[in-house]
Scaffold this motif. Structure first.
Motif, PDB file in Angstrom:
ATOM      1  N   LEU A   1      30.745  55.618  35.528  1.00 54.49           N
ATOM      2  CA  LEU A   1      31.698  55.052  36.479  1.00 54.49           C
ATOM      3  C   LEU A   1      30.983  54.481  37.705  1.00 54.49           C
ATOM      4  CD1 LEU A   1      34.500  57.781  36.317  1.00 54.49           C
ATOM      5  CD2 LEU A   1      34.619  55.448  35.409  1.00 54.49           C
ATOM      6  N   VAL A   2      30.018  55.214  38.214  1.00 48.78           N
ATOM      7  CA  VAL A   2      29.266  54.729  39.377  1.00 48.78           C
ATOM      8  C   VAL A   2      28.562  53.423  39.036  1.00 48.78           C
ATOM      9  CG1 VAL A   2      27.304  55.216  40.887  1.00 48.78           C
ATOM     10  CG2 VAL A   2      28.986  57.005  40.419  1.00 48.78           C
ATOM     11  N   ARG A   3      27.938  53.365  37.871  1.00 50.49           N
ATOM     12  CA  ARG A   3      27.189  52.172  37.470  1.00 50.49           C
ATOM     13  C   ARG A   3      28.096  50.966  37.217  1.00 50.49           C
ATOM     14  NH1 ARG A   3      22.540  53.912  33.071  1.00 50.49           N
ATOM     15  NH2 ARG A   3      21.567  55.601  34.274  1.00 50.49           N
ATOM     16  N   SER A   4      29.346  51.219  36.850  1.00 52.25           N
ATOM     17  CA  SER A   4      30.244  50.109  36.512  1.00 52.25           C
ATOM     18  C   SER A   4      30.501  49.194  37.712  1.00 52.25           C
ATOM     19  CB  SER A   4      31.582  50.640  35.999  1.00 52.25           C
ATOM     20  OG  SER A   4      32.381  51.160  37.054  1.00 52.25           O
ATOM     21  N   GLY A   5      30.379  49.745  38.908  1.00 55.04           N
ATOM     22  CA  GLY A   5      30.614  48.949  40.110  1.00 55.04           C
ATOM     23  C   GLY A   5      32.066  48.885  40.542  1.00 55.04           C
ATOM     24  N   TYR A   6      32.975  49.417  39.726  1.00 58.36           N
ATOM     25  CA  TYR A   6      34.396  49.415  40.081  1.00 58.36           C
ATOM     26  C   TYR A   6      34.748  50.681  40.861  1.00 58.36           C
ATOM     27  CZ  TYR A   6      35.236  45.433  37.013  1.00 58.36           C
ATOM     28  OH  TYR A   6      35.221  44.186  36.439  1.00 58.36           O
ATOM     29  N   GLY A   7      35.747  50.563  41.721  1.00 58.35           N
ATOM     30  CA  GLY A   7      36.294  51.755  42.339  1.00 58.35           C
ATOM     31  C   GLY A   7      36.968  52.608  41.278  1.00 58.35           C
ATOM     32  N   PHE A   8      37.034  53.913  41.509  1.00 54.96           N
ATOM     33  CA  PHE A   8      37.642  54.774  40.491  1.00 54.96           C
ATOM     34  C   PHE A   8      38.281  56.011  41.113  1.00 54.96           C
ATOM     35  CE2 PHE A   8      33.134  55.936  40.766  1.00 54.96           C
ATOM     36  CZ  PHE A   8      33.168  57.324  40.900  1.00 54.96           C
ATOM     37  N   VAL A   9      39.345  56.464  40.457  1.00 59.83           N
ATOM     38  CA  VAL A   9      39.952  57.772  40.707  1.00 59.83           C
ATOM     39  C   VAL A   9      39.744  58.567  39.432  1.00 59.83           C
ATOM     40  CG1 VAL A   9      42.075  59.061  41.137  1.00 59.83           C
ATOM     41  CG2 VAL A   9      41.673  56.888  42.327  1.00 59.83           C
ATOM     42  N   TRP A  10      39.052  59.695  39.539  1.00 53.21           N
ATOM     43  CA  TRP A  10      38.596  60.432  38.355  1.00 53.21           C
ATOM     44  C   TRP A  10      39.096  61.873  38.436  1.00 53.21           C
ATOM     45  CZ3 TRP A  10      32.819  62.170  37.868  1.00 53.21           C
ATOM     46  CH2 TRP A  10      32.615  62.790  36.630  1.00 53.21           C
ATOM     47  N   VAL A  11      39.868  62.273  37.429  1.00 49.13           N
ATOM     48  CA  VAL A  11      40.356  63.650  37.345  1.00 49.13           C
ATOM     49  C   VAL A  11      39.416  64.431  36.426  1.00 49.13           C
ATOM     50  CG1 VAL A  11      42.289  65.156  36.753  1.00 49.13           C
ATOM     51  CG2 VAL A  11      42.721  62.858  37.659  1.00 49.13           C
ATOM     52  N   VAL A  12      38.789  65.456  36.978  1.00 49.89           N
ATOM     53  CA  VAL A  12      37.784  66.249  36.256  1.00 49.89           C
ATOM     54  C   VAL A  12      38.406  67.562  35.804  1.00 49.89           C
ATOM     55  CG1 VAL A  12      35.575  67.426  36.458  1.00 49.89           C
ATOM     56  CG2 VAL A  12      35.907  65.227  37.568  1.00 49.89           C
ATOM     57  N   LYS A  13      38.096  67.956  34.576  1.00 46.26           N
ATOM     58  CA  LYS A  13      38.640  69.213  34.051  1.00 46.26           C
ATOM     59  C   LYS A  13      37.649  69.810  33.070  1.00 46.26           C
ATOM     60  CE  LYS A  13      42.834  71.014  31.795  1.00 46.26           C
ATOM     61  NZ  LYS A  13      43.122  72.039  32.799  1.00 46.26           N
ATOM     62  N   ASP A  14      37.264  71.079  33.312  1.00 48.91           N
ATOM     63  CA  ASP A  14      36.358  71.710  32.353  1.00 48.91           C
ATOM     64  C   ASP A  14      36.892  73.037  31.808  1.00 48.91           C
ATOM     65  OD1 ASP A  14      35.938  73.344  34.561  1.00 48.91           O
ATOM     66  OD2 ASP A  14      33.782  73.553  34.193  1.00 48.91           O
ATOM     67  N   LYS A  15      38.191  73.303  32.065  1.00 48.96           N
ATOM     68  CA  LYS A  15      38.869  74.459  31.466  1.00 48.96           C
ATOM     69  C   LYS A  15      40.179  73.976  30.874  1.00 48.96           C
ATOM     70  CE  LYS A  15      36.162  77.988  32.720  1.00 48.96           C
ATOM     71  NZ  LYS A  15      35.047  77.199  33.264  1.00 48.96           N
ATOM     72  N   LYS A  16      40.544  74.508  29.700  1.00 48.22           N
ATOM     73  CA  LYS A  16      41.755  74.063  29.025  1.00 48.22           C
ATOM     74  C   LYS A  16      43.014  74.485  29.783  1.00 48.22           C
ATOM     75  CE  LYS A  16      41.857  73.586  24.612  1.00 48.22           C
ATOM     76  NZ  LYS A  16      41.942  73.688  23.138  1.00 48.22           N
ATOM     77  N   VAL A  17      42.997  75.682  30.376  1.00 52.32           N
ATOM     78  CA  VAL A  17      44.153  76.220  31.085  1.00 52.32           C
ATOM     79  C   VAL A  17      43.868  76.221  32.579  1.00 52.32           C
ATOM     80  CG1 VAL A  17      45.685  78.206  31.374  1.00 52.32           C
ATOM     81  CG2 VAL A  17      44.758  77.661  29.113  1.00 52.32           C
TER      82      VAL A  17
ATOM     83  N   VAL B   1      37.140  61.881  43.384  1.00 49.43           N
ATOM     84  CA  VAL B   1      37.092  62.847  42.289  1.00 49.43           C
ATOM     85  C   VAL B   1      37.993  64.025  42.654  1.00 49.43           C
ATOM     86  CG1 VAL B   1      35.616  64.233  40.792  1.00 49.43           C
ATOM     87  CG2 VAL B   1      34.693  62.190  41.919  1.00 49.43           C
ATOM     88  N   VAL B   2      38.925  64.351  41.755  1.00 51.08           N
ATOM     89  CA  VAL B   2      39.823  65.475  41.993  1.00 51.08           C
ATOM     90  C   VAL B   2      39.766  66.424  40.805  1.00 51.08           C
ATOM     91  CG1 VAL B   2      41.371  64.220  43.521  1.00 51.08           C
ATOM     92  CG2 VAL B   2      41.800  64.188  41.076  1.00 51.08           C
ATOM     93  N   LYS B   3      40.020  67.688  41.087  1.00 56.50           N
ATOM     94  CA  LYS B   3      39.954  68.716  40.044  1.00 56.50           C
ATOM     95  C   LYS B   3      41.233  69.555  40.098  1.00 56.50           C
ATOM     96  CE  LYS B   3      36.796  72.224  38.203  1.00 56.50           C
ATOM     97  NZ  LYS B   3      37.586  73.457  38.384  1.00 56.50           N
ATOM     98  N   LYS B   4      42.351  68.899  39.825  1.00 54.98           N
ATOM     99  CA  LYS B   4      43.654  69.557  39.845  1.00 54.98           C
ATOM    100  C   LYS B   4      44.651  68.618  39.173  1.00 54.98           C
ATOM    101  CE  LYS B   4      44.444  67.735  44.494  1.00 54.98           C
ATOM    102  NZ  LYS B   4      44.761  68.049  45.893  1.00 54.98           N
ATOM    103  N   TRP B   5      45.848  69.144  38.932  1.00 53.08           N
ATOM    104  CA  TRP B   5      46.922  68.316  38.392  1.00 53.08           C
ATOM    105  C   TRP B   5      47.287  67.250  39.419  1.00 53.08           C
ATOM    106  CZ3 TRP B   5      49.334  67.256  34.008  1.00 53.08           C
ATOM    107  CH2 TRP B   5      50.551  66.596  34.050  1.00 53.08           C
ATOM    108  N   VAL B   6      47.346  65.996  39.004  1.00 56.41           N
ATOM    109  CA  VAL B   6      47.656  64.904  39.927  1.00 56.41           C
ATOM    110  C   VAL B   6      48.963  64.243  39.522  1.00 56.41           C
ATOM    111  CG1 VAL B   6      45.230  64.442  40.418  1.00 56.41           C
ATOM    112  CG2 VAL B   6      46.373  63.172  38.580  1.00 56.41           C
TER     113      VAL B   6
END
Length: 474
Positions: A295-311, A339-344
């Protein structure tokens, strides 16, 4: 329909969702839609829920519609997990609800005797085989809500015929183009898996329902809807009624999302990529960091939701720990990403004019929201029905699917260079942008006055109304 002021003739519909936001969100939207059509709604809530997000969404629904939507609590029996062949918390919850289904009789009987009496129960498809016998015994019409694509529904309806058959690489379902074996939800390749046994039983139960509601619209999947209703897929199906896209309601947004929206307000129209893989997808740390780098390399702005646990109840570590401190520093330094790490509030993000593309797992709620807002998709299926949905996305012109990336989390890690390249291709594809806008127009026509989905839902409600009126006339 009858005079809206006559409460005695209001259709009274109970809704029974199952587990997970992918199943709950369409039920919440259907509840809001029915309330807007002057229906009395009973919303059956299971206790306990798997995720915090589910509990919060139900609370917001009830707060938003205090007079039109009435809650009924359905307390589940404890499930001995050793008796169910699965470790997936959501499949186990499906099973807990199914094994507790006999407790619904008393709950539904009390609703049937309410004022106005219960007209019908709409059941999540994952519970069909357990609940339909109960509603039959109580003489309550039972409609199934299918929360995925009509193409996926075709597989569900036909799959019982494949039991005991060695699957070839190409699966031929009558009336529709072939499906590839590699598109199937991975658990279906193991007929002892809990998901598979549920899938087969629910597929067999469909012919005993009074109708199938699908969160799709005719112009998105015309061949599928026609084949199902013409009896080509299987004989004996009740009417299949597209009622989608089920439109987001005001009760859905979570508080605390204003910072993301404020950030988007400063971006140029169509310049931002939204990246989210749903409420259940847990990516490896290695893959998460490749996504971030791409995403950083793409050059575009981004909103990224990160999740590393199923629940979500198990999420403990912060964004920096999951993404990596060095990568987060670079993202924050140039200010091009959030970058956010929660339900949006995904719907609010997709509706923002700054968002021009969506990297998605192709969960069906995400697909219908992208269709509603005309946001082009880069499909990266992670599991479940998502490859079949990705094929619908590609066929409809709403987006593109990179088949070589495989199932997320299974096999290879997709490298940053590939992600960068495909994000740039999606965002630079003007034809795709125009096609997505056309899909949005068709979606809005479908639910608008006189549209195909509007006619389907009002036709169903009119039938329920006529049944009520005929009982009053006796």
């Amino acid at each position: 329909m009858a005079d809206s002021g006559d409460i005695q003739t209001q259709p009274h519909i109970a809704l029974l969702p199952s587990s997970g936001m992918g199943h709950l969100v369409p039920f919440v939207r259907l509840a809001a839609t029915l309330a807007a059509h002057n229906c009395r709604v009973t919303f059956i809530t299971t206790h306990p829920t798997v995720s915090l997000s589910e509990s919060r969404l139900v609370s917001r629904l009830l707060s938003a519609f205090p007079h039109a939507v009435t809650p009924k609590e359905f307390h589940l029996l404890p499930l001995d997990r050793s008796t169910a062949n699965s470790k997936d918390p959501f499949f186990l919850q499906f099973e807990a609800i199914r094994r507790s289904a006999h407790l619904l009789s008393h709950l539904l009987t009390s609703s049937a005797q309410s004022d106005p009496p219960l007209s019908a129960l709409v059941t999540d498809v994952t519970l069909a085989s357990a609940v339909i016998p109960i509603t039959h015994d109580l003489y309550i019409p039972n409609f199934i809500l299918f929360t995925s694509s009509a193409k996926m529904f075709s597989l569900l309806a036909y799959f019982p015929a494949l039991v005991g058959v060695t699957l070839s690489d190409e699966i031929n379902i009558p009336g529709i183009p072939p499906l590839l074996k590699s598109w199937l939800p991975p658990p279906l390749l193991d007929q002892t898996n809990l998901f598979t046994t549920q899938f087969i039983e629910n597929g067999e139960a469909l012919v005993r329902s009074d109708g199938i509601l699908i969160n799709t619209f005719e112009s998105l999947e015309p061949e599928m809807v026609a084949a199902l209703n013409e009896g080509k897929v299987i004989n004996g199906l009740p009417p299949v009624i597209p009622v989608g896209p089920l439109v987001p309601c005001e009760c859905e947004p979570e508080r605390g999302e204003s910072s993301v929206i404020e950030w988007l307000d400063w971006r140029e129209k169509g310049s931002v990529v939204f990246v989210s893989f749903g409420s259940r997808t847990a990516m490896s740390r290695e893959q998460i960091r490749e996504v971030g780098e791409g995403l950083v390399r793409s050059g575009y702005g981004f909103v990224w939701v990160v999740k590393d646990k199923k629940v979500d109840r198990e999420e403990e570590e912060g964004v920096d720990e999951v993404v990596g401190g060095e990568l987060m520093e670079r993202i924050l330094k140039d200010g091009k990403g959030v970058v956010v790490k929660k339900w949006v509030d995904q719907e609010a993000i997709l509706s923002h004019g700054a968002v021009g593309g969506f990297v998605s797992h192709c969960g069906w709620n995400s697909v219908t929201e992208a269709a509603w807002h005309g946001v082009r998709l880069l499909a990266w299926p992670q599991g479940g029905d998502q490859r079949i949905n990705a094929e619908v996305v590609e066929r409809s012109g709403l987006g593109v699917w990179v088949r070589s990336w495989g199932w997320g989390g299974i096999g290879k890690v997709v490298k940053a260079e590939e992600i960068e390249k495909k994000v740039r291709e999606m965002m630079g594809n003007e034809q795709l942008r125009v096609q997505a806008a056309q899909v949005s127009d068709e979606a809005r026509k479908a639910v608008g006055l006189g549209g195909s989905s509007h006619r389907g839902l009002t036709g169903l409600l009119d039938k329920l109304q006529n049944t009520i009126n005929s009982k009053h006339a006796v």
